[in-house]
Design an enzyme around this catalytic site. Structure first.
Site, PDB file in Angstrom:
ATOM      1  N   SER A   1     -16.317  10.848 -38.078  1.00 30.99           N
ATOM      2  CA  SER A   1     -17.357   9.836 -37.891  1.00 30.99           C
ATOM      3  C   SER A   1     -16.756   8.531 -37.390  1.00 30.99           C
ATOM      4  O   SER A   1     -16.179   8.481 -36.323  1.00 30.99           O
ATOM      5  CB  SER A   1     -18.139   9.634 -39.194  1.00 30.99           C
TER       6      SER A   1
ATOM      7  N   ASP B   1     -18.444  10.179 -33.665  1.00 35.62           N
ATOM      8  CA  ASP B   1     -19.198  11.423 -33.507  1.00 35.62           C
ATOM      9  C   ASP B   1     -20.614  11.174 -33.006  1.00 35.62           C
ATOM     10  O   ASP B   1     -21.458  12.065 -33.021  1.00 35.62           O
ATOM     11  CB  ASP B   1     -19.219  12.233 -34.798  1.00 35.62           C
TER      12      ASP B   1
ATOM     13  N   ARG C   1     -21.853  -3.503 -53.860  1.00 36.45           N
ATOM     14  CA  ARG C   1     -22.038  -2.094 -54.219  1.00 36.45           C
ATOM     15  C   ARG C   1     -20.701  -1.373 -54.129  1.00 36.45           C
ATOM     16  O   ARG C   1     -19.880  -1.664 -53.242  1.00 36.45           O
ATOM     17  CB  ARG C   1     -23.055  -1.397 -53.315  1.00 36.45           C
ATOM     18  N   PRO C   2     -20.447  -0.442 -55.048  1.00 40.50           N
ATOM     19  CA  PRO C   2     -19.191   0.310 -54.981  1.00 40.50           C
ATOM     20  C   PRO C   2     -19.210   1.292 -53.818  1.00 40.50           C
ATOM     21  O   PRO C   2     -20.243   1.874 -53.500  1.00 40.50           O
ATOM     22  CB  PRO C   2     -19.145   1.033 -56.323  1.00 40.50           C
TER      23      PRO C   2
ATOM     24  N   ASN D   1     -25.864  -0.587 -39.734  1.00 45.89           N
ATOM     25  CA  ASN D   1     -24.728  -0.114 -38.941  1.00 45.89           C
ATOM     26  C   ASN D   1     -25.141   0.684 -37.710  1.00 45.89           C
ATOM     27  O   ASN D   1     -24.284   1.121 -36.941  1.00 45.89           O
ATOM     28  CB  ASN D   1     -23.785   0.713 -39.815  1.00 45.89           C
TER      29      ASN D   1
ATOM     30  N   ASP E   1     -20.296   5.456 -32.550  1.00 43.03           N
ATOM     31  CA  ASP E   1     -19.126   5.744 -33.365  1.00 43.03           C
ATOM     32  C   ASP E   1     -18.510   7.049 -32.868  1.00 43.03           C
ATOM     33  O   ASP E   1     -18.975   7.627 -31.880  1.00 43.03           O
ATOM     34  CB  ASP E   1     -19.481   5.808 -34.853  1.00 43.03           C
TER      35      ASP E   1
END
Length: 533
Positions: free
Chosen positions: A50, A269, A489-490, A363, A267
């Site tokens: 990706s 892919d 956020r994790p 994104n 990106d």
């Protein structure tokens, strides 16, 4: 399997450094074969890094209709990938028994490998590992070679839908025809021939060759695409690609830009799309997933209104959506908004609850969903003699526009065609598109922590639940900045906490991101150097 190594199946499957991951890919080949036996349909397996760097690789499974692997099977994938070698057979038996999988059923795997260049070393052994795993359960494997991720989703959905001869060329012909049909309806390809190209940074990934083929099927007299970062030199996703442009808020390395020329980035892919340009003072202007979603949703809304078709249209966002995009859609366009946790699987699921759902992560990963009943309603309206010529025209444009969209998954190539079609229909330059609303300046950052699992969030990841002291600290910092907003956020794959901040000026957004990052470091168990940028 190496000792003391644990992996987790995330939104995009397993990802990590390609070295030593053969066992994960082999086991996912076996799991795909079992899934195929259960569903009595072909299952897809995608080998792709990706937006990750070239030394990484990853694998994910695709369900029969081109959708992401069912969430209930993500835990099965994680468990299978993490058991020791001597526990592997027993774990497979548990999956077979718990899911009531009939081993007598045949299984069929549609397989593709996404690489930056055909000779990318890790793809060869990892692809072989997947095929070996699938063959271990007697699966028939069709290796499609190099494809973009969305192309495999499309081929799989068509195959299981009854088109057993579907291939890569089918993809090109379908979407090229849809794009040309829309432009023919609005007569733009005849009256207003293309006068300006769109330059597309393909991140040195597989999308470069595939986009070139798609453009050839459309014709240079209809759309002029200039491919940049085509993989002939440079590394996959290094200082280029949609993720780089979005996070760094700058052009790919080496790209000489001109004011108000259209630029886009995929990106590696080709499932993410970002647009950008320069203004007259050569300031960088980003048109990310929020801007694409707003363009698509307003175009759909306008044509639904003109066609007098009553359908429920919704936009699905995450906490990363720019605050001004949300305000624009709700307050100026009167379009319904829903918010989900980060991850395409959550966005896609929510989009399906609307008649027409538009979702894009900031994104640039996103698509449009529309159920068949609504598509039929739009098609009928295009030929309804009781409607006016203007209503039928709007309905026909909407039908053809939706035909351009790859509904199975976010598809950078299809989304690019959809953007270009709208701009031509509206006779807009990138300048008019950018001006539909002004984004709040924002900044993203990440903080290394000892254990990301101590960070728990709620309210679609917009609030921190644990550690209990962290959210009050963030709230106090946000109050200091006009139009301030921030959340953390994790990460789903590594021990980092991602930070997002926005404010009235770029300086304030940067400062807020810095202060929130320090709060995460101090309260959330930061390791290494304190975050400074």
């Amino acid at each position: 399997k190496p000792d003391n190594v644990r992996v987790s199946y995330g939104t995009a499957g397993f990802r990590g450094n390609a070295s030593g991951m053969e066992y994960v890919f082999f086991r996912m080949g076996m799991l795909a074969a079992l899934r195929s036996k259960l569903k009595e349909a072909a299952i897809g397996v995608m080998v792709t890094a990706s937006h990750n760097p070239e030394h990484d690789n990853g694998v994910k499974l695709i369900d029969p209709q081109g959708e992401m692997l069912a969430q209930s099977w993500e835990s099965l994938a994680t468990a299978l990938a993490n058991v020791t070698n001597d526990q592997l057979i027993e774990q497979l038996k548990q999956i077979i028994d718990s899911q009531k999988i009939p081993l007598s059923n045949t299984s069929f795997i549609k397989f593709a490998s996404v690489v930056g260049r055909a000779n990318w070393p890790s793809s060869l052994s990892l692809s072989r590992a997947v095929l070996d795993g699938a063959s271990a359960f007697g699966a028939t494997c069709h290796d499609h070679g190099l494809l973009t991720t969305p192309q495999l989703h499309y081929i799989l959905a068509c195959y299981n839908g009854g088109d057993i001869k579907v291939d890569e060329e089918h993809y090109y012909q379908n979407y090229a025809s849809a794009f040309k049909a829309l432009l023919n309806v609005v007569s733009l390809c005849k009256l207003n021939p293309v006068t300006s190209p769109v330059t597309v940074d393909c991140a040195n990934g597989v999308g470069a060759a595939k986009l070139t083929k798609l453009a050839e099927r459309i014709g240079a007299n209809i759309i002029d695409i200039v491919v940049y970062n085509d993989g002939q030199s440079g590394k996959l996703n290094e200082n280029c690609g949609a993720d780089y442009v979005k996070v760094q808020q700058r052009a790919p390395a080496g790209l000489n830009m001109e004011p108000f020329h259209r630029y886009a980035s995929f990106d590696g892919d080709a499932d993410r799309l970002i647009y950008y340009t320069l203004d007259s003072d050569c300031n960088f202007i980003l048109l990310d997933g929020d801007k694409i979603a707003a363009l698509f949703a307003t175009y759909i809304r306008d044509n639904l209104k003109k066609a007098s078709i009553n359908l429920r249209l919704g936009i699905i966002q995450t906490a990363y959506a720019n605050g001004n995009s949300t305000n624009f859609l709700i307050n100026q366009q009167n379009i319904e908004i829903a918010c989900t946790p980060t991850g395409v699987k959550y966005l896609h699921e929510k989009a399906l609850t609307f008649d027409i759902g538009v979702y894009f992560e900031a994104n640039g990963h996103g698509t449009i969903t529309v159920n068949q009943e609504c598509k039929n309603k739009i098609s009928a309206a295009a030929f309804d003699p009781n409607k006016s010529a203007e209503e039928r025209f709007a309905a026909k444009k909407l039908k053809l526009f939706l035909d351009i969209i790859n509904q199975t998954v976010g598809d950078a190539m299809c989304d690019l065609l959809a953007v270009e079609a709208i701009l031509q229909d509206k006779n807009w330059s990138v300048k008019e598109w950018y001006r539909i609303y002004t984004e709040l300046p924002n900044r993203q950052a990440k903080v290394q922590v000892a254990d990301r699992r101590i960070i728990e969030t709620g309210d679609a990841e917009r609030k921190v639940i644990l550690p209990s002291m962290l959210q009050p600290a963030i709230d106090e910092l946000v109050r200091k900045y006009p139009s301030g907003r921030s959340f953390v956020r994790p990460s789903g794959t590594e021990d980092v906490v991602r930070v997002y901040a926005e404010a009235n000026t770029q300086e304030n957004a940067d400062d807020l991101a810095q202060q929130v990052s320090l709060a995460v470091y101090n309260i959330g168990g930061g390791v290494g150097k304190k975050p400074l940028f």
